[in-house]
Design a protein around this motif. Structure first.
Motif, PDB file in Angstrom:
ATOM      1  N   MET A  88     -35.823 -11.448  17.393  1.00 53.16           N
ATOM      2  CA  MET A  88     -34.412 -11.393  17.026  1.00 53.16           C
ATOM      3  C   MET A  88     -34.305 -10.847  15.606  1.00 53.16           C
ATOM      4  N   CYS A  89     -33.915  -9.605  15.469  1.00 49.19           N
ATOM      5  CA  CYS A  89     -33.820  -8.964  14.160  1.00 49.19           C
ATOM      6  C   CYS A  89     -32.720  -9.600  13.320  1.00 49.19           C
ATOM      7  N   GLY A  90     -32.723  -9.289  12.008  1.00 48.13           N
ATOM      8  CA  GLY A  90     -31.721  -9.832  11.098  1.00 48.13           C
ATOM      9  C   GLY A  90     -31.015  -8.741  10.330  1.00 48.13           C
ATOM     10  N   ILE A  91     -29.698  -8.901  10.137  1.00 48.42           N
ATOM     11  CA  ILE A  91     -28.865  -7.940   9.411  1.00 48.42           C
ATOM     12  C   ILE A  91     -28.208  -8.642   8.230  1.00 48.42           C
ATOM     13  N   VAL A  92     -28.128  -7.939   7.104  1.00 43.40           N
ATOM     14  CA  VAL A  92     -27.343  -8.418   5.975  1.00 43.40           C
ATOM     15  C   VAL A  92     -26.774  -7.211   5.244  1.00 43.40           C
ATOM     16  N   GLY A  93     -25.584  -7.365   4.677  1.00 41.75           N
ATOM     17  CA  GLY A  93     -24.969  -6.290   3.909  1.00 41.75           C
ATOM     18  C   GLY A  93     -24.128  -6.862   2.785  1.00 41.75           C
ATOM     19  N   VAL A  94     -23.957  -6.079   1.709  1.00 42.73           N
ATOM     20  CA  VAL A  94     -23.161  -6.528   0.572  1.00 42.73           C
ATOM     21  C   VAL A  94     -22.436  -5.340  -0.050  1.00 42.73           C
ATOM     22  N   VAL A  95     -21.198  -5.557  -0.448  1.00 36.23           N
ATOM     23  CA  VAL A  95     -20.456  -4.588  -1.247  1.00 36.23           C
ATOM     24  C   VAL A  95     -19.724  -5.390  -2.314  1.00 36.23           C
ATOM     25  N   GLY A  96     -20.000  -5.091  -3.597  1.00 34.12           N
ATOM     26  CA  GLY A  96     -19.424  -5.927  -4.638  1.00 34.12           C
ATOM     27  C   GLY A  96     -19.654  -5.386  -6.028  1.00 34.12           C
ATOM     28  N   VAL A  97     -20.001  -6.287  -6.944  1.00 38.62           N
ATOM     29  CA  VAL A  97     -20.157  -5.912  -8.347  1.00 38.62           C
ATOM     30  C   VAL A  97     -21.543  -6.248  -8.882  1.00 38.62           C
ATOM     31  N   ARG A  98     -22.272  -7.136  -8.182  1.00 37.22           N
ATOM     32  CA  ARG A  98     -23.618  -7.494  -8.615  1.00 37.22           C
ATOM     33  C   ARG A  98     -24.652  -6.546  -8.012  1.00 37.22           C
ATOM     34  N   GLU A  99     -25.847  -6.503  -8.622  1.00 35.49           N
ATOM     35  CA  GLU A  99     -26.931  -5.724  -8.034  1.00 35.49           C
ATOM     36  C   GLU A  99     -27.186  -6.220  -6.609  1.00 35.49           C
ATOM     37  N   ALA A 100     -27.171  -5.308  -5.661  1.00 35.68           N
ATOM     38  CA  ALA A 100     -27.239  -5.694  -4.249  1.00 35.68           C
ATOM     39  C   ALA A 100     -28.638  -6.095  -3.809  1.00 35.68           C
TER      40      ALA A 100
ATOM     41  N   VAL B   3     -24.739  -1.514  -6.078  1.00 33.15           N
ATOM     42  CA  VAL B   3     -23.981  -2.726  -5.778  1.00 33.15           C
ATOM     43  C   VAL B   3     -23.515  -2.771  -4.326  1.00 33.15           C
ATOM     44  N   THR B   4     -23.843  -1.741  -3.557  1.00 30.93           N
ATOM     45  CA  THR B   4     -23.515  -1.701  -2.127  1.00 30.93           C
ATOM     46  C   THR B   4     -24.788  -1.409  -1.359  1.00 30.93           C
ATOM     47  N   GLY B   5     -25.091  -2.242  -0.345  1.00 27.15           N
ATOM     48  CA  GLY B   5     -26.325  -2.014   0.395  1.00 27.15           C
ATOM     49  C   GLY B   5     -26.401  -2.824   1.679  1.00 27.15           C
ATOM     50  N   ILE B   6     -27.406  -2.499   2.485  1.00 29.63           N
ATOM     51  CA  ILE B   6     -27.671  -3.180   3.747  1.00 29.63           C
ATOM     52  C   ILE B   6     -29.164  -3.458   3.838  1.00 29.63           C
ATOM     53  N   GLY B   7     -29.515  -4.520   4.539  1.00 32.46           N
ATOM     54  CA  GLY B   7     -30.911  -4.875   4.728  1.00 32.46           C
ATOM     55  C   GLY B   7     -31.176  -5.320   6.152  1.00 32.46           C
TER      56      GLY B   7
ATOM     57  N   GLY C 209     -18.641 -12.234   5.458  1.00 32.07           N
ATOM     58  CA  GLY C 209     -18.501 -13.241   4.420  1.00 32.07           C
ATOM     59  C   GLY C 209     -17.556 -12.782   3.325  1.00 32.07           C
ATOM     60  N   PHE C 210     -16.670 -13.672   2.888  1.00 36.18           N
ATOM     61  CA  PHE C 210     -15.658 -13.365   1.880  1.00 36.18           C
ATOM     62  C   PHE C 210     -16.049 -14.027   0.561  1.00 36.18           C
ATOM     63  N   GLY C 211     -16.326 -13.208  -0.473  1.00 34.91           N
ATOM     64  CA  GLY C 211     -16.668 -13.720  -1.782  1.00 34.91           C
ATOM     65  C   GLY C 211     -15.588 -13.412  -2.808  1.00 34.91           C
ATOM     66  N   ASP C 212     -15.926 -13.597  -4.064  1.00 39.15           N
ATOM     67  CA  ASP C 212     -15.012 -13.269  -5.157  1.00 39.15           C
ATOM     68  C   ASP C 212     -15.319 -11.863  -5.644  1.00 39.15           C
ATOM     69  N   ASN C 213     -14.442 -10.920  -5.289  1.00 39.72           N
ATOM     70  CA  ASN C 213     -14.618  -9.522  -5.657  1.00 39.72           C
ATOM     71  C   ASN C 213     -15.881  -8.911  -5.050  1.00 39.72           C
ATOM     72  N   GLU C 214     -16.351  -9.519  -3.954  1.00 39.13           N
ATOM     73  CA  GLU C 214     -17.488  -8.978  -3.209  1.00 39.13           C
ATOM     74  C   GLU C 214     -17.427  -9.487  -1.776  1.00 39.13           C
ATOM     75  N   MET C 215     -18.001  -8.712  -0.857  1.00 43.77           N
ATOM     76  CA  MET C 215     -17.953  -9.031   0.568  1.00 43.77           C
ATOM     77  C   MET C 215     -19.336  -8.857   1.158  1.00 43.77           C
ATOM     78  N   PHE C 216     -19.532  -9.523   2.315  1.00 43.82           N
ATOM     79  CA  PHE C 216     -20.864  -9.557   2.900  1.00 43.82           C
ATOM     80  C   PHE C 216     -20.798  -9.386   4.424  1.00 43.82           C
ATOM     81  N   LEU C 217     -21.897  -8.901   5.001  1.00 40.51           N
ATOM     82  CA  LEU C 217     -22.118  -8.936   6.444  1.00 40.51           C
ATOM     83  C   LEU C 217     -23.433  -9.666   6.686  1.00 40.51           C
ATOM     84  N   GLY C 218     -23.527 -10.387   7.815  1.00 38.73           N
ATOM     85  CA  GLY C 218     -24.773 -11.068   8.138  1.00 38.73           C
ATOM     86  C   GLY C 218     -24.884 -11.360   9.620  1.00 38.73           C
ATOM     87  N   SER C 219     -26.130 -11.442  10.100  1.00 42.31           N
ATOM     88  CA  SER C 219     -26.353 -11.794  11.498  1.00 42.31           C
ATOM     89  C   SER C 219     -25.879 -13.200  11.803  1.00 42.31           C
TER      90      SER C 219
END
Length: 607
Positions: free
Chosen positions: A1-13, A66-70, A181-191
């Motif tokens: 079962m593979c895993g996905i994560v993504g981030v778009v925000g202001v911190r180093e991704a 600051v934007t990336g996927i893993g 996922g809903f953060g403060d001035n940043e958003m996320f994706l995850g499996s």
């Protein structure tokens, strides 16, 4: 079962992505990678093996942005190499993917004719190349992604980033889980919520067929027709040390919904995407010379073995014995020289099955195990292991591991039949195609909730229930009865349909529901006749069938659940999911502890 994560925000991704991938290690994987936007351009770092290898790559070659996927990948299409590791993509788009793209071969041929150049063996690259072509033709990213999604067949979760679009990420789901996922001035994706738990507690889950446009400020959700939809933001329990339910009511509900993905990923491990032929690992013995197979397992795994016996004998034309592992040693059966002991276990630690393995080994048998935990004791003591790509199964009652075991057994029957010269190329192609069609058909089952709940309401009032099936659907009846007993505490028994009149018919009256697995096919008329006998005695018939069967059963069944039409070879897999769903709905009505039913343990490690 593979895993996905993504981030778009202001911190180093990259640090956020890497730690999120750590939390997804429980799913199992054999390569990993991260892609980010660096000055508007896509850069990737990937590595074969464990995350520590990727960590060393990142130490040598940093990856800002600051934007990336893993992604953590468990190899299915293509070997577990750095080149096949995710993320995949072009200079315009990068993509990570869980699941199976069933029509990837057709899409790839079409794309190559239009000049797209492929560099991997994966089905995922087809998605990247199709989005890339759409972008080259002038579409905007969200338009290019949506046009691509509408052409994909299969079970998948996807996350995409685009060159020149620092504050954009797109996710999509069909038959495989994905959360926003809903953060403060940043958003996320995850499996799942576990990947996102230290980053945010505010989670929205995509429904099947959803896709989401994610920016730093929030997310927009759409259905596959492009209509805007609303998805509730939930406040998750912050439990980074536990595997989450991802918005489902129970782990069992979550694991039922993972059937399409698990079947697809298991099949991808065993079927060559180019030739569409079954491919087994290198074996230390010759399948063509095996005189006899002894199948042994416990619980649901044994019922999987019984279905496998029908396939092995019918398609591979090889004699098969099947014993519950707790009885095999004490029966002391004579074993054919050079025979094969076929062990089936989710955990690979089941005490009775492990003891049976050692007994078969002492009797001079080759040992093959079908397992979900490749590092288990049983794996270490086997000659060869066929992996089920089911990921962790938390609910005590087995669901997705069962259909993964069936997927492996179906492929094994084809491979042995080919080795023995009794399955030709045309028949193999027919059966393989039937298997590859399954993930999409499994997704369709989740649209039958109202019909299954109506049947469950009848069963929840009963003290005793009979399950019936013929041929390879007799073990489906056994699995349905076991699930009902395990999680609802209602007494249930399963019989081969033809045996009903040899005793069980005495039990039938209006207080005893009869559940039947009865697809159309060669055995349908006989099963229908048995059910008419039950109905004539006041039995309340609840029948799982297909459209052709429904036309006959509608006059005698109190409740019909009409499943998608599939090949007769694969129908037991689809019907198994349906009877598991029925048991779950009954348990909800009874108010039992679905995930941890009384007196039961997930892995029985004592005799």
């Amino acid at each position: 079962m593979c895993g996905i994560v993504g981030v778009v925000g202001v911190r180093e991704a990259t640090p956020l992505l890497f730690e999120a991938l750590r939390r997804l290690e429980y799913r199992g994987y054999d390569s990993a990678g991260i892609a980010t936007l660096v000055n508007g351009h896509i850069e990737r770092r990937r590595a074969e093996g464990k995350l520590d290898n990727l960590g060393r790559v990142l130490e040598l070659r940093g990856l800002p942005g600051v934007t990336g996927i893993g992604h953590t990948r468990w190899a299915t299409h293509g070997a577990p190499t750095e080149g096949n590791a995710h993320p995949h993509g072009t200079e315009r788009v990068s993509i990570v993917h869980n699941g199976i793209i069933e029509n990837h071969a057709e899409l790839r041929a079409e794309l190559e004719l239009q000049g797209q150049v492929f560099t991997t063996d994966t089905d995922t690259e087809t998605v990247a190349q199709l989005v890339d072509l759409n972008l080259k033709q002038g579409m905007a990213p969200r338009e290019a992604a949506h046009a691509c999604l509408k052409r994909l067949h299969g079970a998948y979760a996807l996350a995409m980033i685009f060159a020149g679009h620092r504050e954009l990420m797109i996710g999509a789901r069909h038959g495989a889980p994905l959360a926003v996922g809903f953060g403060d001035n940043e958003m996320f994706l995850g499996s799942d919520s576990l990947a996102l738990s230290p980053l945010t507690r505010r989670i929205a889950y995509l429904a099947d067929g959803d896709w989401a446009v994610v920016s730093r400020d929030g997310a927009e959700f759409f259905d596959m027709d492009g209509n805007a939809v609303v998805r509730q933001i939930r406040l998750s329990a912050l439990a980074a040390d536990a595997i989450g339910k991802d918005g489902y009511r129970h782990y069992m509900d979550k694991e039922l919904h993972e059937h399409p993905l698990v079947i697809g990923q298991t099949l991808q491990r065993m079927i060559d995407p180019a030739t569409r032929r079954v491919v087994l690992p290198e074996l230390p013995f010759d399948l063509a010379t095996i005189p006899r197979i002894t199948v042994t397992a416990c619980g649901s795994a044994f019922y999987a073995g019984l279905i496998g016996r029908y396939w092995l004998e019918a398609e591979a034309r090889i004699p098969v014995d099947a014993d519950v592992a707790s009885e095999l040693r004490y029966r002391e059966p004579p074993l054919s020289k050079g025979g094969l002991g076929l062990m089936i276990s989710q955990s690979g630690e089941t005490a009775d099955t492990l003891a049976a393995l050692r007994s078969l080994r002492a009797g001079g048998q080759h040992v093959m195990s079908i397992l979900n935990v490749p590092e288990s004791t049983m794996a270490r003591e086997s000659d060869i292991v066929l992996d089920t790509i089911a990921g962790p199964e938390i609910c005590v009652a087995s669901t997705k591991a069962f259909t993964a075991q069936l997927s492996v057994l179906a492929c094994l029957a084809i491979a042995i039949g080919r080795a023995r010269g009794v399955i030709g190329e045309a028949r193999e192609m027919e059966l393989v195609q039937a298997l590859l069609d399954l993930p999409s058909r499994a997704v369709e089952l989740f649209g039958l909730g109202d019909d299954i709940r109506a049947a469950a309401a009848i069963i929840a009032e009963a003290r005793d229930v009979l399950y019936l099936g013929r041929g390879s659907h007799f073990p489906v009846a056994l699995e349905g009865a076991l699930k009902l007993k395990e999680i609802s505490y209602i007494h249930a028994e399963a019989y081969a349909a033809g045996e009903m009149k040899h005793g069980p018919i005495a039990l039938i009256d209006k207080s005893v529901p009869v559940v039947a697995s009865a697809p159309s096919g060669p055995l349908f008329e006989k099963t229908a006749s048995n059910l008419q006998e039950a109905q004539a005695r006041g039995g309340r018939l609840l029948v799982f069938t297909d459209p052709a069967g429904a036309a006959r059963m509608g006059k005698i069944a109190e409740r019909l659940v009409v499943l998608p039409e599939v090949h007769g070879f694969t129908a037991p897999i689809l019907h198994s999911i349906a009877v598991q769903m029925l048991a779950y709905e009954v348990a909800l009505l009874k108010g039992t502890d679905v995930d941890q039913p009384r007196n039961l343990a997930k892995s029985v490690t004592v005799e």
